[in-house]
Write a protein that holds these residues in place. Structure first.
Motif, short mmCIF file in Angstrom:
data_model
loop_
_atom_site.label_atom_id
_atom_site.label_comp_id
_atom_site.label_asym_id
_atom_site.label_seq_id
_atom_site.Cartn_x
_atom_site.Cartn_y
_atom_site.Cartn_z
N ALA A 120 8.80 -2.69 0.93
CA ALA A 120 7.61 -3.48 1.24
C ALA A 120 6.39 -2.86 0.57
O ALA A 120 6.22 -1.64 0.56
CB ALA A 120 7.40 -3.55 2.75
N GLY A 121 5.57 -3.73 0.00
CA GLY A 121 4.40 -3.27 -0.74
C GLY A 121 4.65 -3.06 -2.21
O GLY A 121 3.71 -2.89 -2.99
N GLY A 122 5.91 -3.08 -2.61
CA GLY A 122 6.27 -2.87 -3.99
C GLY A 122 6.20 -4.14 -4.83
O GLY A 122 5.78 -5.20 -4.35
N VAL A 147 13.60 -7.22 0.23
CA VAL A 147 12.45 -6.36 0.49
C VAL A 147 12.69 -5.64 1.80
O VAL A 147 12.82 -6.27 2.85
CB VAL A 147 11.15 -7.16 0.54
N SER A 148 12.76 -4.33 1.73
CA SER A 148 13.01 -3.54 2.93
C SER A 148 11.69 -3.10 3.57
O SER A 148 10.70 -2.87 2.88
CB SER A 148 13.84 -2.31 2.58
N PRO A 150 8.85 -8.09 3.66
CA PRO A 150 10.22 -8.42 4.06
C PRO A 150 10.46 -9.93 4.15
O PRO A 150 11.57 -10.40 3.87
CB PRO A 150 10.35 -7.75 5.43
N ALA A 151 9.43 -10.70 4.48
CA ALA A 151 9.57 -12.16 4.56
C ALA A 151 9.81 -12.79 3.20
O ALA A 151 10.19 -13.97 3.12
CB ALA A 151 8.31 -12.76 5.19
N ASP A 152 9.62 -12.03 2.11
CA ASP A 152 9.89 -12.55 0.77
C ASP A 152 11.36 -12.43 0.41
O ASP A 152 11.78 -12.89 -0.66
CB ASP A 152 9.05 -11.80 -0.26
#
Length: 121
Positions: free
Chosen positions: A13-15, A119-120, A87-89
């Motif tokens: 996440a955020g990546g 996405v973790s 993560p929702a992506d």
């Protein structure tokens, strides 16, 4: 298969991640291109679209400001740059091509096989 999607993978996440879509066997340089995604247990949804010359882009509210759709120099390849991933992506991302610009999946005649983005948290 006439559209080949690639570039999916596992990201925190955020990546960021960039997925690509390239044609096989024909050219799509004059077509509208788009990305859709389908998460487990959910319907396929529109993510982003771009017109034939790359001058207009359309985004879903859920990705606006984080994702960027673009076309390659020969206008035949389309990319989706995904930043600030959540993560929702997480979904299988599909590229599609059609002649009419819009967000409805029924507008698109040609579809790729999909590439999985996870996405973790």
């Amino acid at each position: 298969v006439q559209l080949q999607a690639s570039g999916g993978g596992l990201v925190q996440a955020g990546g960021s991640l960039r997925v690509s879509c390239a044609p096989s066997g024909r050219t799509f340089s004059s077509y509208v291109m788009a990305w859709f995604r389908q998460a487990p247990g959910k319907d396929r949804e529109f993510v982003a679209g771009i017109n034939w010359n790359g001058g207009n882009q359309l985004y879903s509210d859920s990705v606006k400001g984080r994702f960027t759709i673009s076309r390659g120099n020969a206008k035949n390849t389309v990319y989706l740059q995904m930043n600030s991933l959540k993560p929702a992506d997480t979904a299988v991302y599909y590229c599609a091509a059609g002649l009419i610009y819009g967000s409805r999946s029924s507008l698109y005649e040609y579809w790729g096989q999909g590439t999985l983005v996870t996405v973790s948290s």
